[in-house]
Design a protein around this motif. Structure first.
Motif, PDB file in Angstrom:
ATOM      1  N   PHE A  17       0.857  -1.192   0.000  1.00  9.52           N
ATOM      2  CA  PHE A  17       0.000   0.000   0.000  1.00  9.52           C
ATOM      3  C   PHE A  17       0.890   1.238   0.000  1.00  9.52           C
ATOM      4  O   PHE A  17       1.681   1.441   0.911  1.00  9.52           O
ATOM      5  CB  PHE A  17      -0.893  -0.032   1.254  1.00  9.52           C
ATOM      6  CG  PHE A  17      -2.143   0.783   1.118  1.00  9.52           C
ATOM      7  CD1 PHE A  17      -3.386   0.167   1.013  1.00  9.52           C
ATOM      8  CD2 PHE A  17      -2.084   2.164   1.087  1.00  9.52           C
ATOM      9  CE1 PHE A  17      -4.544   0.920   0.873  1.00  9.52           C
ATOM     10  CE2 PHE A  17      -3.239   2.924   0.949  1.00  9.52           C
ATOM     11  CZ  PHE A  17      -4.467   2.304   0.843  1.00  9.52           C
ATOM     12  N   PRO A  49      -7.061   4.335 -10.659  1.00  6.29           N
ATOM     13  CA  PRO A  49      -6.421   3.176 -10.027  1.00  6.29           C
ATOM     14  C   PRO A  49      -5.292   2.550 -10.862  1.00  6.29           C
ATOM     15  O   PRO A  49      -4.310   2.056 -10.310  1.00  6.29           O
ATOM     16  CB  PRO A  49      -7.567   2.175  -9.852  1.00  6.29           C
ATOM     17  CG  PRO A  49      -8.813   2.993  -9.834  1.00  6.29           C
ATOM     18  CD  PRO A  49      -8.542   4.177 -10.720  1.00  6.29           C
ATOM     19  N   ARG A  52      -1.490   2.958 -10.225  1.00  8.30           N
ATOM     20  CA  ARG A  52      -0.722   2.179  -9.235  1.00  8.30           C
ATOM     21  C   ARG A  52       0.185   1.169  -9.954  1.00  8.30           C
ATOM     22  O   ARG A  52       1.329   0.979  -9.562  1.00  8.30           O
ATOM     23  CB  ARG A  52      -1.690   1.453  -8.273  1.00  8.30           C
ATOM     24  CG  ARG A  52      -0.991   0.527  -7.268  1.00  8.30           C
ATOM     25  CD  ARG A  52      -0.099   1.290  -6.315  1.00  8.30           C
ATOM     26  NE  ARG A  52       0.642   0.421  -5.413  1.00  8.30           N
ATOM     27  CZ  ARG A  52       1.830  -0.103  -5.698  1.00  8.30           C
ATOM     28  NH1 ARG A  52       2.399   0.121  -6.876  1.00  8.30           N
ATOM     29  NH2 ARG A  52       2.446  -0.861  -4.822  1.00  8.30           N
ATOM     30  N   VAL A 224     -13.046  -5.172  -8.988  1.00 10.24           N
ATOM     31  CA  VAL A 224     -12.370  -5.296  -7.700  1.00 10.24           C
ATOM     32  C   VAL A 224     -11.544  -6.570  -7.529  1.00 10.24           C
ATOM     33  O   VAL A 224     -10.415  -6.534  -7.069  1.00 10.24           O
ATOM     34  CB  VAL A 224     -13.467  -5.172  -6.595  1.00 10.24           C
ATOM     35  CG1 VAL A 224     -12.983  -5.703  -5.273  1.00 10.24           C
ATOM     36  CG2 VAL A 224     -13.910  -3.716  -6.457  1.00 10.24           C
ATOM     37  N   ILE A 248      -8.832  -3.980  -8.338  1.00  8.60           N
ATOM     38  CA  ILE A 248      -8.178  -3.037  -7.416  1.00  8.60           C
ATOM     39  C   ILE A 248      -7.798  -3.683  -6.084  1.00  8.60           C
ATOM     40  O   ILE A 248      -6.825  -3.260  -5.458  1.00  8.60           O
ATOM     41  CB  ILE A 248      -9.039  -1.770  -7.215  1.00  8.60           C
ATOM     42  CG1 ILE A 248      -8.209  -0.665  -6.570  1.00  8.60           C
ATOM     43  CG2 ILE A 248     -10.315  -2.049  -6.452  1.00  8.60           C
ATOM     44  CD1 ILE A 248      -8.851   0.704  -6.588  1.00  8.60           C
ATOM     45  N   ALA A 249      -8.514  -4.736  -5.684  1.00 10.78           N
ATOM     46  CA  ALA A 249      -8.181  -5.387  -4.407  1.00 10.78           C
ATOM     47  C   ALA A 249      -6.782  -5.999  -4.453  1.00 10.78           C
ATOM     48  O   ALA A 249      -6.220  -6.335  -3.407  1.00 10.78           O
ATOM     49  CB  ALA A 249      -9.219  -6.455  -4.072  1.00 10.78           C
ATOM     50  N   HIS A 250      -6.205  -6.136  -5.642  1.00  8.91           N
ATOM     51  CA  HIS A 250      -4.892  -6.777  -5.767  1.00  8.91           C
ATOM     52  C   HIS A 250      -3.768  -5.808  -6.132  1.00  8.91           C
ATOM     53  O   HIS A 250      -2.615  -6.216  -6.221  1.00  8.91           O
ATOM     54  CB  HIS A 250      -4.944  -7.874  -6.834  1.00  8.91           C
ATOM     55  CG  HIS A 250      -5.904  -8.961  -6.488  1.00  8.91           C
ATOM     56  ND1 HIS A 250      -5.700  -9.821  -5.442  1.00  8.91           N
ATOM     57  CD2 HIS A 250      -7.101  -9.307  -7.024  1.00  8.91           C
ATOM     58  CE1 HIS A 250      -6.718 -10.669  -5.351  1.00  8.91           C
ATOM     59  NE2 HIS A 250      -7.588 -10.358  -6.310  1.00  8.91           N
ATOM     60  N   TYR A 251      -4.109  -4.530  -6.402  1.00 14.03           N
ATOM     61  CA  TYR A 251      -3.080  -3.642  -6.949  1.00 14.03           C
ATOM     62  C   TYR A 251      -1.938  -3.384  -5.964  1.00 14.03           C
ATOM     63  O   TYR A 251      -0.841  -3.027  -6.375  1.00 14.03           O
ATOM     64  CB  TYR A 251      -3.678  -2.297  -7.403  1.00 14.03           C
ATOM     65  CG  TYR A 251      -4.645  -2.403  -8.576  1.00 14.03           C
ATOM     66  CD1 TYR A 251      -4.823  -3.594  -9.268  1.00 14.03           C
ATOM     67  CD2 TYR A 251      -5.376  -1.307  -8.993  1.00 14.03           C
ATOM     68  CE1 TYR A 251      -5.717  -3.678 -10.321  1.00 14.03           C
ATOM     69  CE2 TYR A 251      -6.262  -1.383 -10.056  1.00 14.03           C
ATOM     70  CZ  TYR A 251      -6.433  -2.577 -10.714  1.00 14.03           C
ATOM     71  OH  TYR A 251      -7.319  -2.670 -11.764  1.00 14.03           O
ATOM     72  N   ASN A 252      -2.204  -3.553  -4.662  1.00 12.44           N
ATOM     73  CA  ASN A 252      -1.136  -3.333  -3.678  1.00 12.44           C
ATOM     74  C   ASN A 252      -0.600  -4.643  -3.105  1.00 12.44           C
ATOM     75  O   ASN A 252       0.152  -4.629  -2.130  1.00 12.44           O
ATOM     76  CB  ASN A 252      -1.660  -2.441  -2.538  1.00 12.44           C
ATOM     77  CG  ASN A 252      -2.025  -1.060  -3.050  1.00 12.44           C
ATOM     78  OD1 ASN A 252      -1.259  -0.454  -3.780  1.00 12.44           O
ATOM     79  ND2 ASN A 252      -3.217  -0.583  -2.708  1.00 12.44           N
ATOM     80  N   LEU A 319      -4.212   8.058  -3.156  1.00 10.92           N
ATOM     81  CA  LEU A 319      -4.229   7.048  -2.090  1.00 10.92           C
ATOM     82  C   LEU A 319      -5.658   6.793  -1.616  1.00 10.92           C
ATOM     83  O   LEU A 319      -6.007   5.675  -1.234  1.00 10.92           O
ATOM     84  CB  LEU A 319      -3.350   7.501  -0.909  1.00 10.92           C
ATOM     85  CG  LEU A 319      -1.862   7.715  -1.257  1.00 10.92           C
ATOM     86  CD1 LEU A 319      -1.093   8.256  -0.057  1.00 10.92           C
ATOM     87  CD2 LEU A 319      -1.223   6.425  -1.760  1.00 10.92           C
ATOM     88  N   PHE A 322      -7.736   3.820  -2.785  1.00  7.58           N
ATOM     89  CA  PHE A 322      -7.533   2.502  -2.158  1.00  7.58           C
ATOM     90  C   PHE A 322      -8.143   2.450  -0.756  1.00  7.58           C
ATOM     91  O   PHE A 322      -8.322   1.378  -0.200  1.00  7.58           O
ATOM     92  CB  PHE A 322      -6.031   2.162  -2.136  1.00  7.58           C
ATOM     93  CG  PHE A 322      -5.462   2.130  -3.527  1.00  7.58           C
ATOM     94  CD1 PHE A 322      -5.634   1.017  -4.326  1.00  7.58           C
ATOM     95  CD2 PHE A 322      -4.827   3.240  -4.063  1.00  7.58           C
ATOM     96  CE1 PHE A 322      -5.162   0.996  -5.627  1.00  7.58           C
ATOM     97  CE2 PHE A 322      -4.349   3.235  -5.367  1.00  7.58           C
ATOM     98  CZ  PHE A 322      -4.520   2.106  -6.154  1.00  7.58           C
ATOM     99  N   ARG A 323      -8.456   3.632  -0.208  1.00  8.44           N
ATOM    100  CA  ARG A 323      -9.168   3.677   1.080  1.00  8.44           C
ATOM    101  C   ARG A 323     -10.673   3.698   0.844  1.00  8.44           C
ATOM    102  O   ARG A 323     -11.444   3.543   1.771  1.00  8.44           O
ATOM    103  CB  ARG A 323      -8.792   4.951   1.855  1.00  8.44           C
ATOM    104  CG  ARG A 323      -7.328   5.067   2.257  1.00  8.44           C
ATOM    105  CD  ARG A 323      -7.132   6.281   3.170  1.00  8.44           C
ATOM    106  NE  ARG A 323      -7.455   7.529   2.515  1.00  8.44           N
ATOM    107  CZ  ARG A 323      -6.554   8.442   2.104  1.00  8.44           C
ATOM    108  NH1 ARG A 323      -5.263   8.222   2.295  1.00  8.44           N
ATOM    109  NH2 ARG A 323      -6.937   9.551   1.518  1.00  8.44           N
TER     110      ARG A 323
END
Ligand SMILES: NC(=O)c1ccc[n+]([C@@H]2O[C@H](COP(=O)([O-])OP(=O)(O)OC[C@H]3O[C@@H](n4cnc5c(N)ncnc54)[C@H](OP(=O)(O)O)[C@@H]3O)[C@@H](O)[C@H]2O)c1
Length: 335
Positions: A17, A49, A52, A224, A248-252, A319, A322-323
């Motif tokens: 993150f 997104p 990232r 997601v 997006i749940a995996h980008y970090n 940021l 992602f929040r």
């Protein structure tokens, strides 16, 4: 024209993150446009997104950003100085610009926009990349039919809320998945979604989903991935379509996650699962922009923007994606 130009650079490649240390705000002299270039003063930056992915070194459909160089993204701005035949000072344009007050950029990479026809930010949303993503993903891949059930993850984001409204126009039953009560209320009350699950408050997404889609899912528009998708994919109907738009749940993620192995299940239900990048449909963009503009003018789709003021706040706005800070399109008003 101001002599000094603020820019936000990629300071280092984040692991996991990201935080503010990935970015650096500097000031340099405002560049002079070269032959065939124009100098553009940014008015709004689009915060997306996919950026990232460009912050890491991994190969993807878009080149990685370079450490020590400005981040770049979709933007709208005003031509200040032009060395390109097609542009005059005062023209409004959209294209890829630096995260900066000013960018000297090849004229041929820009498209003129008309501030009298629509607010200039629509070029970054409904008449731009997120609107077109919703349009082609849902209509070309999902092929919605009246009476079908469409489930959308990331439903209160820029793409998700447009997908839901187009699906409603097509006569579908629309179920959203989003991360706050405010988002749930907005989607239900303002956009007439039939049901919305707050996945952050739900102890068991599978159970919550079963309650709102008793007849199963015909189209899953996935923004997601992760556990939300694990739950939805196991509720697909025969001949369902999965529109793989974002993860997006995996980008970090720092290591690869192993979810449920769904392929045997998809096979026995003759499910179509298709990933896409919006530019795959660039030959049809005129059609998408025309329909989206028409629906907007007719009041058939609404949009919502989340605007953060100040170039210096662009990293935090990014940021925030992602929040889950944003409802609708996240933008930065530069000055
Ligand atoms: N294929 C393409 O060509 C294409 C084009 C544009 C966008 N995309 C993808 O489509 C997706 C949506 O893009 P967008 O521009 O509309 O962004 P967005 O949905 O406006 O913003 C991101 C939203 O994702 C949700 N989110 C963040 N982390 C999450 C997580 N770990 N689990 C679940 N939800 C999470 C948050 O909402 P919650 O509060 O609901 O968590 C957040 O508000 C992204 O994955 C993006 O990369 C793909």
């Amino acid at each position: 024209m101001e002599r000094m130009n603020r820019q936000i650079l990629l300071n280092k490649r984040p692991k996991g993150f990201p935080d503010e240390s990935a970015f650096k705000l500097i000031e340099k002299e405002t560049p002079e446009p070269a032959d065939d270039q124009v100098l553009v003063k940014a008015h709004y930056l689009s915060v997306d997104p996919y950026m990232r992915g460009r912050m890491s070194e991994a190969k993807s459909y878009a080149e990685p950003f370079e450490v020590g160089q400005p981040l770049k993204g979709g933007a709208v701005g005003e031509v200040i100085k032009s060395n390109h035949l097609d542009f005059l000072a005062g023209d409004f344009v959209t294209g890829l610009l630096d995260w900066a007050d000013h960018t000297a950029v090849e004229g041929q990479s820009l498209r003129k926009i008309h501030p009298d026809a629509a607010p200039i930010t629509t070029a970054l949303y409904i008449a731009g990349m997120p609107g077109l993503t919703a349009y082609f993903g849902l209509l070309y891949i999902g092929q919605p039919q009246a009476g079908e059930t469409v489930v959308i993850s990331g439903a209160a984001g820029a793409v998700g809320m447009v997908v839901g409204q187009i699906a409603k126009m097509k006569g579908c039953r629309v179920v959203g998945i989003a991360g706050s009560e405010e988002k749930v209320n907005y989607l239900k009350k303002e956009l007439n979604f039939d049901a919305v699950i707050n996945y952050k408050e739900s102890e068991n997404i599978s159970k919550a989903l079963k309650e709102v889609v008793p007849g199963g899912v015909d189209i899953y528009f996935d923004n997601v991935g992760g556990e939300i998708s694990d739950a939805v994919l196991l509720r697909l109907n025969f001949h369902a379509r999965v529109v793989l738009c974002g993860q997006i749940a995996h980008y970090n993620d720092e290591k690869k996650e192993m979810g449920v192995r769904v392929l045997p299940y998809l096979l026995t239900r003759s499910v179509l699962l298709k990933g896409f990048i919006v530019r795959d449909y660039r030959d049809y963009f005129d059609e998408g922009m025309r329909d989206l503009a028409k629906w907007l003018n007719e009041g058939k789709i609404q949009y919502r923007e989340n605007i953060v003021e100040g170039l210096e706040n662009a990293p935090d706005a990014f940021l925030g994606l992602f929040r889950g800070d944003n409802i609708g399109k996240q933008l930065v008003k530069v000055s």
